[in-house]
Design an enzyme around this catalytic site. Structure first.
Site, PDB file in Angstrom:
ATOM      1  CG  MET A 178      11.035  -5.290   1.405  1.00 31.47           C
ATOM      2  SD  MET A 178       9.812  -4.630   2.556  1.00 31.47           S
ATOM      3  CE  MET A 178       9.853  -2.906   2.126  1.00 31.47           C
ATOM      4  NE  ARG A 229       3.608   1.111   4.010  1.00 30.76           N
ATOM      5  CZ  ARG A 229       2.488   0.470   3.743  1.00 30.76           C
ATOM      6  NH1 ARG A 229       1.610   0.245   4.714  1.00 30.76           N
ATOM      7  NH2 ARG A 229       2.223   0.048   2.527  1.00 30.76           N
ATOM      8  CE1 TYR A 240      12.000   5.346   0.125  1.00 34.37           C
ATOM      9  CE2 TYR A 240      13.452   4.045  -1.260  1.00 34.37           C
ATOM     10  CZ  TYR A 240      13.275   4.969  -0.240  1.00 34.37           C
ATOM     11  OH  TYR A 240      14.371   5.481   0.378  1.00 34.37           O
ATOM     12  CD  GLU A 241       9.643   0.271   1.804  1.00 34.80           C
ATOM     13  OE1 GLU A 241       8.728  -0.550   1.981  1.00 34.80           O
ATOM     14  OE2 GLU A 241      10.763  -0.052   1.383  1.00 34.80           O
ATOM     15  N   GLY A 242       5.035   2.238  -0.221  1.00 33.11           N
ATOM     16  CA  GLY A 242       3.653   2.700  -0.270  1.00 33.11           C
ATOM     17  C   GLY A 242       3.610   4.188  -0.505  1.00 33.11           C
TER      18      GLY A 242
END
Length: 589
Positions: A164, A297, A439-441
């Site tokens: 992604m 997440r 990562y991933e927010g």
């Protein structure tokens, strides 16, 4: 050297006893003919072998060699290609995938256990397949039937991988700032141009193709996040018969040199008019991408649990063998005792055990809600479960990884000076798990999402739905730790009501309280799960004395030593935002 052994006994306890997952699967038609207790146990057993015997032995050598970039090509460390080939032969990439396109269709409540094993064995290796699984979810949910038919089967097989591509040098958490462009072409495709950074698995030598899911803007796109679309851009173009064709103009410009997960290629990806296809509707790419992001997440949260479990296993073995100092009770009369007799070492080990096993139970609960939201025939039940997933996903991502880092540091501390030395493996776990908070927010963003979007925005409705389950358990006759549970849930609800009021008066109220609030909810959720586990352990103790006695002892430690942290969290939340914006703290350069 370190070893990893999947905690199968505890995983079965969570799946079969705490969640009673087989009963749930039996009443969901899409799962009833796909999975049963024996199938689930067989999958766990085989996954444990694959992770412990095939993947874990590559963890240290992969860290030392790292992924290598040369002239746009990326090579993974020695042994990775062979291990990945064996891994995909078992169909593991498609474990939870749609059977219509070649996936195995297994429930998420089972898949979360397998993901934990992967991360506990080798976080870098795990990322290559979990990113692919997430990409498949987004394609399956939003792409056209033609794109699904062409791309999903080889992705589920593992012959192709997914990535992604969100982040750009100037646009991280604020994706509304992205500049990558997509120009419509006469044949219905798009020419995608731009650069993306921090792309996990953007280039590698494990698969024959990589399918990039890329956020970009169409020429007529409105500004901000409402002007972002999602595109499927293959590394190698695919012919009508499914064979590979010409190379697409998408290239890896470099890879990052990182603190940890060094065997995972973190790439700069350049798209130079690369051919791609729209996934979903124009300007609604963020919604489509969040199908993948929410999966990732939870997955990255599970990375925290997996690394914590590996750290605990290493530290517990070492504490039983390392002789230093004497037991304060001087019971043994030995010159030196194993360090496990010392209170501080026991504090660290029990903290690791309580938070890791609590996290495993919480991950299973979220997986169960995902299964209900996807497979239930009852529309009301699906909606209720989806609301719980939305509420709990940011907690899973952030609380698992915050406590995962703590557990890895505790494990390192148990080793003392040896924990700082490479050969014991503890310092690698600390380095590898650290990225999971970012990562991933980032975890701060997760906390804002939880409090701002999932609690304040709906007036606390989803939260009350969750706390009602905790209250119902605490009111059962003979429920263990009922008083502590009632106190914890009352504290969470009171703080939530106070914050709902503050949010209308102070624009900084949500941001100031968000991280502490997420932890408050996390500890309260773990308390509910630990009370349920303690109830089961007390009822079944005679059937497996060692296991269930360990559960009861760990539950007691959690309630006496860890749950009281909620008192300090409440005090910090109620302090408000004023101290953050005092005159003595500069906010301008």
């Amino acid at each position: 050297m370190t070893d990893y052994t999947a905690p199968l006994r505890d995983m079965r306890f969570v799946l079969h006893e705490l969640l009673e997952a087989p009963a749930l699967w039996a009443r969901l038609p899409a799962l009833a003919e796909t999975v049963d207790p024996d199938t689930a146990d067989a999958i766990l057993e085989e996954a444990a072998k694959v992770c412990g015997q095939l993947i874990a032995p590559l963890n240290r050598s992969g860290d030392e060699e790292g992924a290598q970039w040369r002239d746009g090509q990326v090579s993974t460390p020695g042994g990775f290609r062979e291990a990945y080939a064996t891994y995909i032969e078992g169909g593991w990439v498609g474990l939870g995938g749609n059977p219509a396109w070649g996936g195995m269709g297994m429930p998420k409540s089972l898949a979360v256990q397998v993901e934990e094993m992967l991360y506990g064995a080798n976080s870098s290796f795990a990322l290559y397949s979990t990113l692919t699984s997430g990409a498949c979810l987004a394609i399956d949910a939003h792409a056209s039937e033609a794109l699904k038919a062409r791309y999903l089967p080889p992705l589920y097989e593992g012959r192709w991988a997914g990535s992604m591509c969100l982040t750009e040098a100037h646009a991280g958490s604020d994706l509304g700032l992205i500049r990558t462009r997509a120009e419509p072409q006469a044949d219905g495709s798009y020419a995608v141009s731009g650069s993306k950074i921090f792309i996990t698995g953007g280039e590698q030598d494990l698969t024959e193709n990589i399918i990039h899911l890329v956020l970009a803007r169409l020429p007529d796109a409105p500004a901000g996040p409402k002007g972002i679309s999602l595109f499927l851009v293959p590394k190698v173009l695919v012919n009508d018969d499914g064979s590979l064709g010409a190379r697409n103009p998408v290239h890896c410009g470099s890879i990052e040199h990182k603190m940890g997960i060094k065997a995972s290629a973190t790439c700069v990806m350049n798209f130079d008019g690369a051919t791609g296809w729209l996934v979903g509707e124009p300007h609604k790419g963020l919604a489509a991408m969040f199908t993948m992001m929410n999966y990732e997440r939870l997955s990255i949260g599970i990375q925290g649990i997996g690394c914590a479990e590996a750290s605990y296993q290493n530290a517990a073995r070492y504490a039983l063998e390392r002789l230093q100092g004497r037991d304060a009770a001087q019971a043994s009369g030995a010159v030196a005792d194993p360090i496990i007799v010392h209170p501080d070492v026991r504090r660290m080990l029990l903290s690791m055990k309580a938070m890791t096993e609590g996290g495993r139970a919480f991950a299973g609960h979220v997986g169960e809600q995902l299964d209900l939201s996807k497979f239930s025939d009852d529309a009301e039940e699906r909606a209720r479960a989806a609301a719980q997933v939305a509420l709990l996903t940011p907690v899973a991502k952030a609380f698992f990884t915050d406590s995962g880092l703590d557990s890895c540091v505790h494990g390192q501390q148990v080793f003392g000076g040896h924990g700082y030395i490479r050969e014991w493996g503890q310092e690698q776990l600390v380095r590898d798990v650290r990225i999971a908070q970012i990562y991933e927010g980032t975890n701060g963003i997760q906390a804002l999402d939880l409090l701002g979007r999932k609690v304040v925005a709906d007036g606390g409705a989803a939260l009350r739905q969750f706390t009602a389950q905790i209250r119902a358990f605490a009111e059962q006759p003979g429920a263990p730790y009922a008083a502590e549970l009632r106190d914890a849930v009352q504290r969470l609800e009171a703080v939530s009501d106070w914050l709902l009021a503050q949010a209308g008066q102070d624009p900084h109220a949500v941001g100031a309280a968000a991280v502490e609030y997420l932890h408050l909810l996390g500890y309260t959720a773990y308390a509910w799960l630990w009370a349920r586990m303690a109830q089961l352990a007390a009822e079944r103790r005679a059937s497996d004395e060692a296991f269930y006695s360990g559960k009861l002892a760990t539950a007691a430690f959690f309630f006496r030593h860890l749950l009281p942290r909620t008192l300090g969290l409440e005090a910090s939340i109620r302090a408000g935002s004023a101290a953050l914006f005092g005159e003595g703290f500069a906010t301008k350069g």
